[in-house]
Structures are given as C-alpha cells and as structure tokens.
Scaffold this motif. Structure first.
Motif, short mmCIF file in Angstrom:
data_model
loop_
_atom_site.label_atom_id
_atom_site.label_comp_id
_atom_site.label_asym_id
_atom_site.label_seq_id
_atom_site.Cartn_x
_atom_site.Cartn_y
_atom_site.Cartn_z
N ASP A 55 0.75 4.26 -2.66
CA ASP A 55 0.51 5.57 -2.47
C ASP A 55 1.64 6.42 -3.23
OD1 ASP A 55 -1.64 5.07 -0.91
OD2 ASP A 55 -0.55 4.94 1.06
N HIS A 56 2.79 5.78 -3.35
CA HIS A 56 3.98 6.39 -3.67
C HIS A 56 3.73 6.71 -5.23
CE1 HIS A 56 7.87 7.83 -5.39
NE2 HIS A 56 8.00 6.55 -5.94
N PRO A 107 8.14 0.00 9.94
CA PRO A 107 8.13 0.42 8.49
C PRO A 107 9.73 0.97 8.20
CG PRO A 107 6.11 1.17 9.21
CD PRO A 107 6.94 0.71 10.61
N ARG A 128 0.94 -1.17 0.04
CA ARG A 128 -0.01 0.02 0.20
C ARG A 128 0.93 1.33 -0.08
NH1 ARG A 128 -4.40 -2.22 4.47
NH2 ARG A 128 -5.78 -3.28 2.86
N ARG A 129 2.17 1.30 0.76
CA ARG A 129 2.81 2.19 0.68
C ARG A 129 3.53 2.59 -0.60
NH1 ARG A 129 8.03 2.47 4.81
NH2 ARG A 129 8.62 4.80 4.50
N ASP A 175 11.54 -2.75 2.45
CA ASP A 175 10.36 -2.16 3.59
C ASP A 175 9.66 -3.32 3.86
OD1 ASP A 175 8.73 -0.58 4.98
OD2 ASP A 175 7.45 -0.14 3.34
#
Length: 463
Positions: free
Chosen positions: A150-151, A184, A146-147, A174
């Motif tokens: 988002d990026h 994280p 998800r990170r 990560d």
C-alpha cells in the motif's frame, strides 16, 4: 566507486596470494600449525585503516584454514567447507560461543546465552520457528507485506520518492512486532526502536576489536533506555493478558514461561524480546535491501523469477526463494561467526591449541571460486537446480544463517517472510534508484552504507 563494482564485488578479495610466515610444528614431528599471514601484511593493513574483511581476504589466500595475529596470539580463519562442518556442526562442544559482541544490546537472550541456559532458552523458542509454528504467523507476515505494498502504491500514485532501505526495515520490524505482540507497528514504536539499529551500528565488527564494555554501554546508554522503555511497556501489556488485534503473540509465550521457569524474569524476557527484535528484523531488512540493489543491476533476474510461473504457483515461489538465497550467498546474514577452542584439536590437518579464537567466515566461503563458479556473479538460477548440482550446507559450502546446533532459529521464518514480501511486491512495483550506497559496512551484518532513495513505478503486468 561504481554501482557495478559495489554490487558485484567490493574489491575485498585479494587478487594475488599474500605472503605468509612458515607454519611451525608445536614440536618435531607433530601436527603443523595453520599458515599465518606475515606481520608486514598486517602492519600494512593497519596503516591503511583497512576493513576487517580486507584483512581476512588476504588470510584466506593462505588456505581454507589459516591464521592472522590480531593480538598476542593467532586467530584462526576457517572457510574450507569440511573445516566449517567440523567447527560448527560436528564439534560444537570443542568450538564454543563465548560472550557475544552484541551482549550490550541483547543481554542474556538466546543469541548470547551459553551452556544449559542456552539449551533451555532455545528449547522454549524452537517450536515457534518450525514449519508449523511459522504458519501461526503467516497472516501477520501477509499483513505487513500488504501494508508495504500500500505504501509503494501511494508513492507510485503521487510520484513521491521513498527510501527502499527504510521501507525494508519498516516491513521487517512490522512483521516481527506483529508476531511478538499481535499489534501492527505504530510510528511511535518504530521511531523508538530505531535505537536498536543505532546500538547495532556501535558494536565492534569482531570480538578482537571489542571495545571496553562499560565504555560501549555508556556510549549507547540513551538508545538502550529507549529500547528498554518499549520492552517494558510491551511486557507489562502481555502480563496483563492484553492481546493485540491479531491475537496474542510470541511475547505471551515468554511471559507464560515464567510460571514454570523461574529464570524467566522480566529481565530475561526483555533480553529475549530485544534479541528477537534485533535478529528478527535486521537480517531480513538488509537482505531485501541488497536484493533490490542487485535487481536494479540485473533486471533480467526479476523477469526470470516472474516468468517462472503464474502468481501463487510453486514454480514462481521457488524462483523467488532463489532470488533471496542467492542474495544471502553474496551477503550472508551472519558474515562472520566467532568461536573459541576449548581443547586441543586437529582441524584440516592443522593443530589448534586450546584457547584459540576461531573466525568462521560465510562471506568468504560463499565467494570461493572452487565452490561457486563465477562467484561474484548474481545468478539466482543456481538455487533452482537439484541439490546435488550445487554446493550446500550439507558440506559446509552454504551457511548464511550459520550451521549446526547454534544456527539461526529464525532462518525458516526469515525465508518465508522474504518470500511473502516478494510475492506481493515484486510483480507490482519496480523501484528506480536515484542513488545507491557507495560501499557495504561489515558490522553485525553486511549492510548497504547509505541511503537508497528511489521512485516507485507500478508494473501491474509484472514487466
């Protein structure tokens, strides 16, 4: 070199069979030796400063068990599936791992450990990488995916280019950092752990090309110091019982092992931590990087996977796993697996003397047209057919994570990690590359050589 040529095949495989030297018998009437590449071909390769894979491709043309003289005695190359099974799966006691070429980085971690030490270390870690063990880390994998999404969403919104290779490395690091520590990945740790890749790039491509260990260690001393500092800080936090926001991680398991296993000193825990960091992110990052380069060349494969079924369906998951599996066929995580014969043996009808160095080469097995029709073609649908309809690890034709007792511990974890990442990002975004790497680098892994800048386009309908 064109992108098409790079992605489909880097012209490493010989188009005509090279000349070999006769295969003498150890004594009259005895088992013959493997056919050996002629010295003139080796000299020609040396003078052209060719890549190791170019030489091995020539050797492979002599047969699935063949030899080349890289030093005072021949090294035997193994690509034939039955011979692969014999070496890696059936007789690991006869064909053993010696000092690993990554030892300067990973020390006595499970990747380089041998004998009883390796058995104890693998036994401790094994439970963490079964299906049940991986489920404990599922939400950490999802959080890293998800990170990453988002990026890419921010890049798409602003039109800011990004480097896809860097993004794959950050996601993979990560994921493993969350799994190890419960935290994280932060930017400072990410910068410091870039030293892992720097040391990996300095390692020799093969044991035969190994540099002097002291000389190599001196060359990467500053990078090793950065890695050690990160490891020391993380181990100290785990010893204090500090859990990250996602709870304790695998590092806590290693620290707790010291209570009943005195060999788990801070040094061994450091070595296991760095082993898991290096092996746990490099292979995933390079595979995803190659996959996006392949999808750029074959956009129909992306559509095929997304059309296999709705989001979250078993059909789509199977197709997405097939994308990763076919990428691993073309660019296996362990492209070259060294072994050492501890006793005389007969392999595929050839005599193997005790003390012989063995190179098992998934990269060349996976590109054998006798096993894989049209082997240079990216065809993920190969992996959605029933098992009996395609070559498999059961007979040594597909082994991107190795085979047998020393196969990669994290193979299931890596496949789950890539599947979760692609389930999140593949339907939503499509990178348009500004440039692609000119060639692969055959080192510790097979990685794209160069930057992968791209503009990210949102595709909310999965088109």
């Amino acid at each position: 070199m064109s992108t098409d040529a790079v992605i489909e095949q880097e012209s490493t495989l010989a188009t005509t069979a090279p000349q070999g030297v006769p295969s003498p018998s150890p004594r009259p009437g005895a088992t013959p030796l493997p056919p050996e590449l002629a010295p003139e071909a080796v000299k020609k390769w040396h003078s052209a400063s060719g890549a190791v894979v170019d030489l091995l491709a020539q050797v492979r043309e002599l047969g699935g068990v063949s030899a080349v003289r890289l030093g005072p005695r021949p090294t035997v190359l193994v690509t034939d599936p039955q011979a692969v099974q014999h070496v890696l799966a059936l007789h690991p006691d006869r064909y053993v791992k010696r000092s690993h070429r990554a030892r300067v980085l990973v020390g006595d971690g499970v990747l380089s450990a041998v004998g009883e030490s390796w058995k104890r270390q693998r036994r401790l870690l094994q439970a963490q990488f079964t299906g049940a063990g991986i489920r404990r880390y599922e939400q950490r994998i999802v959080g890293a995916a998800r990170r990453a999404a988002d990026h890419w969403a921010e890049c798409a919104r602003t039109g800011t280019p990004t480097d896809v290779g860097d993004d794959m490395r950050f996601f993979a690091l990560d994921t493993i950092w969350r799994s190890l520590t419960g935290h994280p990945l932060d930017e400072t740790t990410n910068r410091e752990l870039a030293a892992v890749e720097a040391v990996g790039a300095a390692l020799p491509a093969t044991p035969s090309a190994s540099a002097d260990v002291a000389e190599l260690r001196a060359a990467v001393a500053a990078d090793l110091a950065r890695i050690d500092a990160v490891a020391e800080h993380a181990i100290a936090a785990a010893r204090r019982g500090e859990a990250g926001p996602e709870g304790p991680g695998l590092l806590r398991v290693l620290v707790n092992a010291g209570r009943t296993h005195p060999e788990y000193t801070d040094q061994l825990i450091r070595d296991e931590l760095v082993t898991l960091l290096a092996a746990g992110h490099e292979t995933t990052a390079t595979t995803l990087s190659w996959l996006y380069l392949l999808l750029d060349r074959h956009p129909e494969a992306r559509r095929w996977a997304l059309n296999a079924g709705p989001a979250g369906s078993p059909e789509r998951e199977k197709a997405i796993r097939a994308l990763a599996s076919e990428t691993l066929r073309l660019y296996p995580s362990a492209w070259l697996i060294p072994r050492h014969a501890t006793e005389d043996d007969t392999l595929a009808g050839y005599h193997i003397a005790a003390g012989t160095d063995i190179f098992v080469c998934p990269y060349l097995t996976h590109r054998d047209p006798a096993l894989w029709p049209d082997p240079e073609r990216f065809a993920p649908e190969r992996f959605t057919t029933p098992d009996e309809g395609r070559p498999s690890s059961r007979h040594g034709a597909y082994y991107p994570f190795g085979l047998g007792a020393r196969a990669c511990l994290g193979a299931q974890f890596a496949m789950r990690e890539m599947t979760v990442f692609l389930e999140h990002l593949l339907p939503a975004f499509s990178p348009s590359f500004h440039a692609t790497p000119a060639s692969p680098v055959f080192g510790f892994t097979v990685r794209p050589d160069g930057a992968m800048p791209a503009t990210i386009t949102p595709t909310p309908d999965g088109s």
